[in-house]
Enzyme design. Sequence first.
Site, mmCIF file in Angstrom:
data_model
loop_
_atom_site.group_PDB
_atom_site.id
_atom_site.type_symbol
_atom_site.label_atom_id
_atom_site.label_comp_id
_atom_site.label_asym_id
_atom_site.label_seq_id
_atom_site.Cartn_x
_atom_site.Cartn_y
_atom_site.Cartn_z
ATOM 1 N N ASP A 216 -6.302 1.097 1.371
ATOM 2 C CA ASP A 216 -6.822 1.103 2.712
ATOM 3 C C ASP A 216 -8.128 0.575 3.350
ATOM 4 O OD1 ASP A 216 -8.041 3.171 2.088
ATOM 5 O OD2 ASP A 216 -7.914 4.913 3.280
ATOM 6 N N LYS B 146 0.790 -1.243 -0.149
ATOM 7 C CA LYS B 146 0.199 0.449 0.091
ATOM 8 C C LYS B 146 0.603 1.236 0.072
ATOM 9 C CE LYS B 146 -1.872 1.946 3.664
ATOM 10 N NZ LYS B 146 -2.862 1.733 5.057
#
Length: 228
Positions: free
Chosen positions: A147, A129
């Site tokens: 997320d 991420k």
Amino acid sequence: MAAAKKVKALSRADAEAIFTRFHEIEPEPKGELDYINAFTLLVAVVLSAQATDAGVNKATKRLFELAPTPAAMVALGVEGIEQQIKTIGLFRGKAKNVHALSQILIDRHGGEVPEDREALEALPGVGRKTANVVLNIWFKQPTIAVDTHLFRVGNRTGLAPGKTPLEVEKALQKQVPARFLLHAHHWLILHGRYICKARKPECWRCPISQYCRFEPKTPPPGRSAPAR
């Protein structure tokens, strides 16, 4: 990140309509972390794990004045970094990671943030991420950083159902029209943060509610949901 209940995926036509609408509302969406260069962006994203962007921005204002480069961050030392970020959750571990990744950037990358996923993910505290955020924002690559907000929106709407963040990411890469890929994760994160909220999505003011598979839609405040 818990897996969400499986819903039927939206069509490509609906996905295109959703991103067309997002583009109409905000053609150039921006992330909410403050940074001044590629290095400070990387550090801010590392610090943002399990923390709010507002909290990170408050802590990094002084940190980035003192240490805007890997060399300056190393010179500050782990304790010095801790002093600046102690209002952020897990600050001790994050300080160690920031110090260590700064040293690695100096030793292996000439003090520069690499434009390479594998090299980024090899840094302490950097996962997929974080790498996706840096590649997208700084290097303008059409990556999608999943997320908790984006994971929820992808599943709840039917835009990109998946049991894991990676499944949602891959589904979005297929669903999002190429011309919208660069900004896709910003639109979805902001949508999840401010409208498609975890506990009570604000469906009555959602610009894509006509395409969303979430049911029953949340009614405006003071109004009951229609009987089913």
